[in-house]
Design a protein around this motif. Sequence first.
Motif, short mmCIF file in Angstrom:
data_model
loop_
_atom_site.label_atom_id
_atom_site.label_comp_id
_atom_site.label_asym_id
_atom_site.label_seq_id
_atom_site.Cartn_x
_atom_site.Cartn_y
_atom_site.Cartn_z
N GLU A 87 5.05 14.85 9.29
CA GLU A 87 5.39 14.73 7.87
C GLU A 87 4.66 13.58 7.21
N ASN A 88 4.33 12.55 7.98
CA ASN A 88 3.67 11.38 7.37
C ASN A 88 2.15 11.52 7.30
N ILE A 89 1.60 12.63 7.78
CA ILE A 89 0.20 12.95 7.49
C ILE A 89 0.21 13.80 6.23
N VAL A 90 -0.13 13.18 5.10
CA VAL A 90 0.16 13.76 3.79
C VAL A 90 -1.05 14.35 3.09
N GLY A 91 -2.26 14.11 3.63
CA GLY A 91 -3.42 14.62 2.94
C GLY A 91 -4.69 14.40 3.74
N LEU A 139 -2.07 17.08 0.40
CA LEU A 139 -3.11 16.75 -0.57
C LEU A 139 -4.49 17.00 0.02
N VAL A 140 -5.21 17.95 -0.55
CA VAL A 140 -6.61 18.16 -0.18
C VAL A 140 -7.45 17.47 -1.25
N ILE A 141 -8.05 16.33 -0.85
CA ILE A 141 -8.73 15.43 -1.77
C ILE A 141 -10.23 15.50 -1.51
N SER A 142 -11.00 15.69 -2.55
CA SER A 142 -12.45 15.71 -2.37
C SER A 142 -12.97 14.35 -1.98
N GLY A 143 -13.86 14.33 -1.00
CA GLY A 143 -14.56 13.10 -0.65
C GLY A 143 -16.05 13.22 -0.93
N ASP A 144 -16.41 14.24 -1.68
CA ASP A 144 -17.80 14.52 -2.02
C ASP A 144 -17.87 14.68 -3.53
N ASP A 145 -18.52 13.74 -4.21
CA ASP A 145 -18.50 13.72 -5.67
C ASP A 145 -19.07 15.00 -6.29
N MET A 146 -20.08 15.57 -5.65
CA MET A 146 -20.75 16.72 -6.25
C MET A 146 -19.87 17.97 -6.25
N ILE A 202 -3.59 9.47 5.09
CA ILE A 202 -4.58 10.42 4.58
C ILE A 202 -5.71 10.48 5.60
N LEU A 203 -5.94 11.64 6.18
CA LEU A 203 -7.06 11.82 7.10
C LEU A 203 -8.36 11.73 6.31
N TYR A 204 -9.45 11.41 7.00
CA TYR A 204 -10.75 11.33 6.34
C TYR A 204 -11.77 12.03 7.23
N ASN A 205 -12.29 13.14 6.74
CA ASN A 205 -13.30 13.91 7.46
C ASN A 205 -14.64 13.73 6.78
N PHE A 262 0.81 -1.22 0.00
CA PHE A 262 0.00 0.00 0.00
C PHE A 262 0.84 1.26 0.00
N ALA A 263 0.38 2.25 -0.77
CA ALA A 263 1.07 3.53 -0.83
C ALA A 263 0.79 4.38 0.39
N ALA A 264 -0.40 4.20 0.98
CA ALA A 264 -0.80 5.02 2.13
C ALA A 264 -1.98 4.33 2.80
N ILE A 265 -2.35 4.85 3.99
CA ILE A 265 -3.58 4.41 4.63
C ILE A 265 -4.55 5.60 4.69
N LEU A 266 -5.82 5.27 4.67
CA LEU A 266 -6.88 6.27 4.81
C LEU A 266 -7.54 6.02 6.16
N SER A 267 -7.52 7.03 7.04
CA SER A 267 -8.01 6.83 8.40
C SER A 267 -9.10 7.84 8.73
N VAL A 268 -10.29 7.32 8.98
CA VAL A 268 -11.46 8.16 9.22
C VAL A 268 -11.40 8.76 10.62
N SER A 269 -11.91 9.97 10.76
CA SER A 269 -12.02 10.60 12.07
C SER A 269 -12.96 9.78 12.94
N PRO A 270 -12.69 9.68 14.24
CA PRO A 270 -13.48 8.80 15.10
C PRO A 270 -14.97 9.13 15.09
N MET A 271 -15.77 8.09 14.95
CA MET A 271 -17.22 8.23 14.94
C MET A 271 -17.80 7.85 16.29
N TYR A 272 -18.99 8.29 16.55
CA TYR A 272 -19.80 7.94 17.72
C TYR A 272 -19.29 8.58 19.01
#
Length: 292
Positions: free
Chosen positions: A158-162, A185-192, A133-136, A99-109
């Motif tokens: 430095e290893n939090i890249v986007g 990297l600011v990556i869209s997570g909303d298709d619209m 890559i953080l996931y909001n 894997f090139a990176a991991i995607l980690s979602v912000s804690p839920m609940y």
Amino acid sequence: MKELIGTGVALITPFTKDLQVDVDGLKRVVDFNITNGIDYLVVLGTTAESATLTDNEKALVVKTIQEANAGRVPLVLGIGGNNTQAIIDELQSKDLSAFAAILSVSPMYNKPTQEGICQHFAAIAKASPKPIILYNVPGRTASNMLPETVIRLAKDFENIVGIKEAAGDMVQAMRLLRDCPSDFLVISGDDMVTLPMVLAGGAGVISVIGEGFPAEFSKMVRLGRERKVDEAYKIHNSLMPAIDFIFAEGNPAGIKAVFKKLGICGDTVRLPLVGVTDSLRNKIDAFVDQMY
């Protein structure tokens, strides 16, 4: 992390009618996306119904995708949750070499404070052997990771890249684009809002609709990055109805209906999710017929 610029897709997990992982269907989904121009694949994200998969099933999904990909595009692995220590344990016990990176979602609940979110990702960053890559996604977590929290993490590690930013808030996205380090990297997570985010300087998207229409959506992102605005918006406007359709009754029920219409895999989902209604299926089928 230039390899993660452009169009990534959050892969579904196809199931057979008896709710087993459909290995052949998953291979077809992977090949369909790669041959139609997507730039990278996200494995075991929310769209994969990861919350309903056993550890053995997750291992099978990872193995299947790696074999089907055969090194053609980069892979990103979803590892996140609301138990910080469990995520650290998983990072330290898994083979992440593919894997090139991991995607980690912000804690839920749990609904942590901004300081809690910051400390959560700080602990993960210290433990992770791979870029993060953080996931909001406030619509799922009930907690918005504010720009100042993201900027702090981006500057401190430095290893939090986007970030996969899925708040659907263009003002928030623009603040991230303005104030984060230039290589973040600011990556869209909303298709619209993907195209406006790309035109504002975003790195691309981790998409759901792009999985069902990879040639069209990845072309739109490329045109946006090339500042060919009119051409890009023509594609965006043509896909807007489908974006509404696939999320109207929940993700991934909608995108799985697209794949069923395409003949790539079935549309079975696991409880507590249910398949789309007949009325929505008719709209999705008609749209697919129009596009293909």
